[in-house]
Design a protein around this motif. Structure first.
Motif, short mmCIF file in Angstrom:
data_model
loop_
_atom_site.label_atom_id
_atom_site.label_comp_id
_atom_site.label_asym_id
_atom_site.label_seq_id
_atom_site.Cartn_x
_atom_site.Cartn_y
_atom_site.Cartn_z
N GLN A 1 0.83 -1.19 0.00
CA GLN A 1 0.00 0.00 0.00
C GLN A 1 0.87 1.26 0.00
N ILE A 2 0.25 2.38 -0.37
CA ILE A 2 0.98 3.64 -0.45
C ILE A 2 0.43 4.62 0.57
N SER A 3 1.32 5.16 1.40
CA SER A 3 0.95 6.22 2.34
C SER A 3 1.27 7.56 1.68
N VAL A 4 0.32 8.49 1.73
CA VAL A 4 0.47 9.77 1.03
C VAL A 4 0.34 10.92 2.02
N TYR A 5 1.28 11.88 1.93
CA TYR A 5 1.27 13.09 2.76
C TYR A 5 1.24 14.29 1.81
N PHE A 6 0.29 15.18 2.04
CA PHE A 6 0.01 16.23 1.07
C PHE A 6 0.59 17.59 1.49
N PHE A 7 0.85 18.41 0.46
CA PHE A 7 1.12 19.82 0.69
C PHE A 7 -0.19 20.51 1.09
N PRO A 8 -0.13 21.53 1.95
CA PRO A 8 -1.32 22.38 2.11
C PRO A 8 -1.59 23.09 0.79
N ASP A 9 -2.83 23.53 0.59
CA ASP A 9 -3.23 24.09 -0.70
C ASP A 9 -2.34 25.24 -1.15
N HIS A 10 -1.91 26.09 -0.22
CA HIS A 10 -1.13 27.26 -0.64
C HIS A 10 0.29 26.91 -1.04
N LEU A 11 0.71 25.65 -0.80
CA LEU A 11 2.05 25.23 -1.19
C LEU A 11 2.04 24.24 -2.36
N VAL A 12 0.87 23.92 -2.89
CA VAL A 12 0.79 23.02 -4.05
C VAL A 12 1.56 23.63 -5.21
N ARG A 13 2.36 22.83 -5.87
CA ARG A 13 3.23 23.30 -6.95
C ARG A 13 2.83 22.64 -8.27
N PRO A 14 3.30 23.15 -9.41
CA PRO A 14 3.02 22.46 -10.68
C PRO A 14 3.57 21.04 -10.65
N GLY A 15 2.80 20.10 -11.18
CA GLY A 15 3.23 18.71 -11.13
C GLY A 15 2.67 17.89 -12.27
N LEU A 16 3.19 16.67 -12.39
CA LEU A 16 2.74 15.74 -13.43
C LEU A 16 1.34 15.25 -13.13
N SER A 17 0.41 15.45 -14.07
CA SER A 17 -0.94 14.92 -13.92
C SER A 17 -0.90 13.39 -13.99
N ILE A 18 -1.63 12.74 -13.09
CA ILE A 18 -1.66 11.27 -13.10
C ILE A 18 -3.00 10.75 -13.60
N LEU A 19 -3.77 11.61 -14.24
CA LEU A 19 -5.02 11.16 -14.85
C LEU A 19 -4.69 10.29 -16.06
N PRO A 20 -5.64 9.44 -16.51
CA PRO A 20 -5.37 8.57 -17.66
C PRO A 20 -4.93 9.35 -18.89
N GLU A 21 -4.21 8.68 -19.79
CA GLU A 21 -3.59 9.33 -20.95
C GLU A 21 -4.55 10.18 -21.78
N PRO A 22 -5.80 9.74 -22.05
CA PRO A 22 -6.68 10.59 -22.86
C PRO A 22 -6.93 11.97 -22.26
N CYS A 23 -6.69 12.12 -20.95
CA CYS A 23 -6.91 13.41 -20.28
C CYS A 23 -5.69 14.32 -20.36
N ASN A 24 -4.59 13.82 -20.91
CA ASN A 24 -3.34 14.59 -20.94
C ASN A 24 -2.75 14.58 -22.35
N GLU A 25 -2.78 15.71 -23.00
CA GLU A 25 -2.17 15.82 -24.33
C GLU A 25 -0.65 15.83 -24.19
N ARG A 26 0.02 15.06 -25.03
CA ARG A 26 1.47 14.93 -24.94
C ARG A 26 2.15 15.71 -26.06
N PHE A 27 3.36 16.20 -25.74
CA PHE A 27 4.09 17.01 -26.71
C PHE A 27 5.57 16.62 -26.72
N GLU A 28 6.15 16.69 -27.91
CA GLU A 28 7.61 16.67 -28.02
C GLU A 28 8.13 18.08 -28.26
N THR A 29 7.33 18.85 -28.97
CA THR A 29 7.61 20.28 -29.15
C THR A 29 6.51 21.05 -28.42
#
Length: 230
Positions: free
Chosen positions: A158-186
């Motif tokens: 199992q995975i234990s998860v500890y979160f940032f408070p909302d005001h410290l959330v930073r840009p990050g990799l979306s972990i939603l399924p691939e159709p929800c994330n457009e991919r780019f090389e350029t």
């Protein structure tokens, strides 16, 4: 030998009333496995360590044989049960007195996310893909890695998860399924982009086509900055 012989396919050389004996044997083995789970005090497989799963598989193999094979006596399986129960108790006692032995049988927890990014070097030694991690994290209501301060893979899987408070959330990799994330090389426009392989976040200008400085991957998605929804 006659093909498609229903008598042979259904019973082989056993008389039909052997099915009643199978039912009795199955109930007997069910009781043994049930008693073992009560002894260990576990409620589910996800709570079991590698050692405990090994014990259950060994007992299950013996229980399966005695349930279906008429020439396997029932008493030796009871001896197997007693032996495994004593072995379990002995190993638990030894692990309480030896940290090295505990690590040998139980393993140790592994950090998989630190400060909103994969702990890439540590993750490469795990027998899970990032897609399995993503599924587990989504079950914790994680949308992107920038919401996660620390995530630990426990010894029971199992995975234990500890979160940032909302005001410290930073840009990050979306972990939603691939159709929800457009991919780019350029990259199409200025902004923050996350490497789909190691989660490194880099600020790009429109038209940039650069490898990830961390893992040399060439595929990116827009970094997500959404706050947690609880």
């Amino acid at each position: 030998m006659k093909t498609f012989d229903l008598q042979r396919m259904a019973f082989d050389e056993m008389p039909p009333d052997f099915l009643f004996e199978v039912a009795v044997r199955s109930f007997y083995t069910f009781i043994l496995v049930f008693l073992f789970l009560k002894i260990t005090g576990r409620r589910g497989v996800r709570q079991m360590s590698l050692f405990e799963v090994l014990i259950i598989l060994t007992l299950g193999s013996a229980a399966g044989d005695v349930a279906f094979y008429h020439d396997v006596p029932m008493l030796p399986v009871f001896v197997v049960f007693i032996t495994l129960a004593c072995l379990y108790r002995l190993v638990m006692w030894l692990m309480n007195h030896s940290e090295k032995l505990e690590m040998l049988f139980e393993g140790k927890a592994k950090v998989i996310i630190e400060e909103g990014e994969f702990a890439w070097e540590k993750m490469q030694s795990q027998n899970m893909t990032e897609f399995e991690f993503f599924m587990e994290l989504r079950l914790h209501s994680v949308e992107h890695l920038g919401q996660v301060r620390l995530a630990i893979l426990e010894t029971n899987g199992q995975i234990s998860v500890y979160f940032f408070p909302d005001h410290l959330v930073r840009p990050g990799l979306s972990i939603l399924p691939e159709p929800c994330n457009e991919r780019f090389e350029t990259v199409p426009e200025d902004g923050d982009y996350a490497c789909i392989r190691c989660s490194e976040v880099v600020t790009f200008n429109a038209g940039d086509k650069l490898p990830c400085p961390r893992c040399k991957n060439h595929v990116w998605v827009r970094a997500c900055t959404a706050k947690r929804v609880t």
